[in-house]
Design an enzyme around this catalytic site. Structure first.
Site, short mmCIF file in Angstrom:
data_model
loop_
_atom_site.label_atom_id
_atom_site.label_comp_id
_atom_site.label_asym_id
_atom_site.label_seq_id
_atom_site.Cartn_x
_atom_site.Cartn_y
_atom_site.Cartn_z
CG HIS A 20 49.21 15.73 18.15
ND1 HIS A 20 47.85 15.03 17.96
CD2 HIS A 20 48.63 17.09 17.87
CE1 HIS A 20 46.92 16.07 17.39
NE2 HIS A 20 47.68 17.14 17.35
CG HIS B 277 39.69 13.81 16.88
ND1 HIS B 277 40.64 13.25 17.76
CD2 HIS B 277 38.65 12.89 16.77
CE1 HIS B 277 39.83 12.18 18.16
NE2 HIS B 277 38.61 12.02 17.48
CG HIS C 251 42.28 9.25 21.96
ND1 HIS C 251 41.58 10.41 22.23
CD2 HIS C 251 43.01 9.83 20.74
CE1 HIS C 251 41.68 11.34 21.50
NE2 HIS C 251 42.47 10.83 20.43
N GLY D 76 50.60 4.53 19.41
CA GLY D 76 49.51 4.05 18.68
C GLY D 76 48.58 3.46 19.50
CG PHE D 77 48.28 0.53 21.59
CD1 PHE D 77 47.17 -0.32 21.76
CD2 PHE D 77 49.34 0.09 21.20
CE1 PHE D 77 47.04 -1.43 20.99
CE2 PHE D 77 49.30 -1.01 20.29
CZ PHE D 77 48.20 -1.84 20.38
CG ASP E 210 48.39 8.49 15.00
OD1 ASP E 210 48.21 8.76 13.83
OD2 ASP E 210 48.37 8.91 16.20
NE ARG F 277 40.17 9.27 14.99
CZ ARG F 277 41.27 10.13 15.54
NH1 ARG F 277 41.25 11.28 15.01
NH2 ARG F 277 41.77 9.91 16.66
NE ARG G 154 48.11 35.61 30.51
CZ ARG G 154 48.64 35.09 31.64
NH1 ARG G 154 48.17 34.19 32.37
NH2 ARG G 154 49.49 35.77 32.36
N1 COA Z 1 50.97 2.70 26.42
C1 COA Z 1 51.18 2.08 27.74
N2 COA Z 1 50.62 2.81 28.53
C2 COA Z 1 49.67 3.57 28.29
C3 COA Z 1 49.40 4.21 26.98
C4 COA Z 1 50.26 3.37 26.11
N3 COA Z 1 50.43 4.12 24.73
N4 COA Z 1 48.51 5.25 26.96
C5 COA Z 1 48.25 5.46 28.18
N5 COA Z 1 48.97 4.81 29.08
C6 COA Z 1 49.08 4.43 30.46
C7 COA Z 1 49.79 5.24 31.20
O1 COA Z 1 51.04 4.95 31.22
C8 COA Z 1 48.99 5.66 32.22
O2 COA Z 1 48.98 4.45 33.27
P1 COA Z 1 49.41 4.81 34.90
O3 COA Z 1 48.12 5.41 35.19
O4 COA Z 1 49.57 3.42 35.21
O5 COA Z 1 50.69 5.77 34.84
C9 COA Z 1 47.46 5.72 31.82
O6 COA Z 1 47.46 4.67 30.90
C10 COA Z 1 46.91 7.16 31.56
O7 COA Z 1 48.18 7.55 30.54
P2 COA Z 1 48.25 8.95 30.22
O8 COA Z 1 49.43 9.21 29.50
O9 COA Z 1 48.02 9.80 31.64
O10 COA Z 1 46.77 9.59 29.56
P3 COA Z 1 46.84 10.72 28.49
O11 COA Z 1 45.15 11.02 28.51
O12 COA Z 1 47.55 12.03 29.23
O13 COA Z 1 47.53 10.52 27.31
C11 COA Z 1 48.11 9.87 25.19
C12 COA Z 1 46.88 10.05 26.20
C13 COA Z 1 47.47 9.88 23.64
C14 COA Z 1 49.07 10.77 25.20
C15 COA Z 1 48.78 8.54 25.79
O14 COA Z 1 47.76 7.42 25.63
C16 COA Z 1 49.84 8.01 24.89
O15 COA Z 1 51.11 8.50 25.12
N6 COA Z 1 49.80 7.25 23.84
C17 COA Z 1 50.85 6.94 22.82
C18 COA Z 1 51.17 8.07 21.68
C19 COA Z 1 50.00 7.98 20.91
O16 COA Z 1 49.73 7.11 20.29
N7 COA Z 1 49.38 9.16 20.28
C20 COA Z 1 48.47 9.47 19.48
C21 COA Z 1 47.11 9.97 20.14
S1 COA Z 1 46.05 9.91 18.84
#
Ligand code: COA
Length: 375
Positions: free
Chosen positions: A222, A187, A261, A258-259, A312, A270, A356
């Site tokens: 992740h 990915h 990205h 699981g929600f 996931d 996917r 770096r």
């Molecule tokens: N549940 C609830 N809210 C979520 C969320 C989730 N799984 N994923 C994103 N959001 C919300 C955040 O709270 C944030 O809201 P806000 O702007 O009101 O504070 C906004 O969406 C942006 O989220 P952010 O965490 O800044 O996005 P990111 O690009 O940094 O993070 C992930 C991406 C994957 C880390 C994030 O979606 C997440 O933590 N998901 C759950 C873990 C997961 O399933 N990981 C597997 C990835 S393949």
């Protein structure tokens, strides 16, 4: 200091070129070496996908036979490594086991500094072949069962089931597992892959890079998310409680695993394929409740926040229905992602520049050190 535009989390930053895979969030698509991942999942097995990721082209029959023969011949692990795995604390997370086992494997390779093209490829296929053996040995040891040796007559996925459970399940189950490995294989510059590239950029060895990748993948933001999804579903337990559970979680501002990205904002390319195969697992096992819960959780999350499931979300319940212990879901991800990691490690090494970046300093201004007696 002049105003600096900090890209926290490297969000949106393009740090290098790659010819391995392309994520196209605008059209919800992911291609490995130009092939859509959905096509690969429906028409190829995992071994063919490993081959295309490493060689750039899909194998013909004789190339696949040769590749597969080599992978099958390398599955066995040493007695010492087996004993190391058996010595792990039974309570330790299987991601810690596989991280340590890969590190130990590095100590057995006296040639590990040799980085010419063939050596890198040999090392990659050795890791591909041995990682499932190490995970299965840990799986059985943790349950107090005897370790089952790999079977060279079985495919990659069939052999893993045999080593874990002593038998190969129905072909629908093996196919669903194989599909999950294909979808998890690669990915682009995700956190663990980028970790492997950073380590490789220092001209360190492949084992060190993979150990770093495993460490990054373990985190629940992740790869660890697939385990958390199943813990969540078990906590909810009843599909009729899914809606209120999700509303409460959102009210409490919980991150629902699981929600969401970093790259896909309108759904993960996917997910439809993995959901289809998770549904097949529900049909085979009769455990429809997880898929009912899936739909209800997804509906509320999309309605309330317009955040979609990632891979996931269907992979968690699919692995559960296949019979894996929850804390082995992320090690299974390692078995798949070793293909993407190795492809990136080789690509980075072949066109290397030390990675770096810079940082914006927010600490104390410059000051004088006072002698200890004056502090
Ligand atoms: N549940 C609830 N809210 C979520 C969320 C989730 N799984 N994923 C994103 N959001 C919300 C955040 O709270 C944030 O809201 P806000 O702007 O009101 O504070 C906004 O969406 C942006 O989220 P952010 O965490 O800044 O996005 P990111 O690009 O940094 O993070 C992930 C991406 C994957 C880390 C994030 O979606 C997440 O933590 N998901 C759950 C873990 C997961 O399933 N990981 C597997 C990835 S393949």
């Amino acid at each position: 200091m002049s105003e600096v535009n900090v890209k926290k989390g490297l969000d949106g930053v393009v740090v290098d070129e790659t010819s391995i895979s392309k994520v196209m969030p605008d059209i919800n698509s992911l291609v490995y070496r130009g092939y859509p991942v959905q096509d690969l999942a429906e028409n190829c097995n995992f071994e063919e996908v490993a081959y295309v990721l490493w060689n750039g082209e899909l194998p013909n029959k004789s190339q696949l036979a040769e590749f597969s023969k080599k992978e099958r011949s390398l599955r066995g692990i040493s007695k010492n490594l087996t004993q190391v795995i058996q010595s792990f604390n039974k309570e330790c997370h299987p991601m810690d086991s596989i991280r340590t086992a890969v590190s130990y494997l590095g100590t057995e390779d006296s040639n590990h500094w040799d980085n010419d093209g063939d050596e890198k490829m040999n090392r990659a296929i050795n890791l591909l072949a041995k990682i499932p053996t190490m995970i299965a040995a840990d799986f059985r040891t943790k349950k107090g069962q005897d370790i089952i040796a790999p079977d060279p007559h079985l495919s990659f996925s069939e052999n893993f089931f045999k080593m874990c459970f002593g038998e190969v399940p129905a072909k629908e189950v093996v196919k669903a597992f194989d599909v999950s490995l294909i979808l998890y294989a690669e990915h682009s510059f995700n956190a663990s892959t980028f970790t492997t590239r950073v380590i490789t950029s220092t001209m360190s060895d492949m084992y060190s890079a993979v150990v770093g990748g495993i460490g990054a993948l373990k985190g629940p933001l992740h790869g660890g998310a697939n385990e958390q999804v199943m813990h969540m579903m078990k906590e909810i337990d009843d599909p009729d409680k899914a809606e209120s559970w999700m509303l409460q979680a959102l009210k409490d501002k919980r991150k629902v695993m699981g929600f969401g990205h970093r790259v896909y904002k309108n759904g993960d390319s996917r997910v439809p394929t993995m959901k289809k195969y998770a549904q097949k697992m529900a049909d085979v096992t009769g455990q429809q409740k997880w898929m009912l819960m899936y739909d209800r959780l997804e509906k509320v999350m999309v309605e309330q926040k317009n955040i979609h499931p990632n891979l996931d979300f269907p992979a968690g319940p699919a692995y559960y229905m296949m019979g894996f212990e929850i804390d082995f879901f992320t090690p299974v991800f390692v078995m798949a992602r070793i293909t993407g990691w190795a492809a990136h490690i080789i690509e980075q090494a072949n066109n290397n520049r030390l990675i770096r970046p810079l940082s914006a300093y927010t600490g104390h201004g410059e000051r004088k050190v006072k002698a200890l007696a004056d502090r």
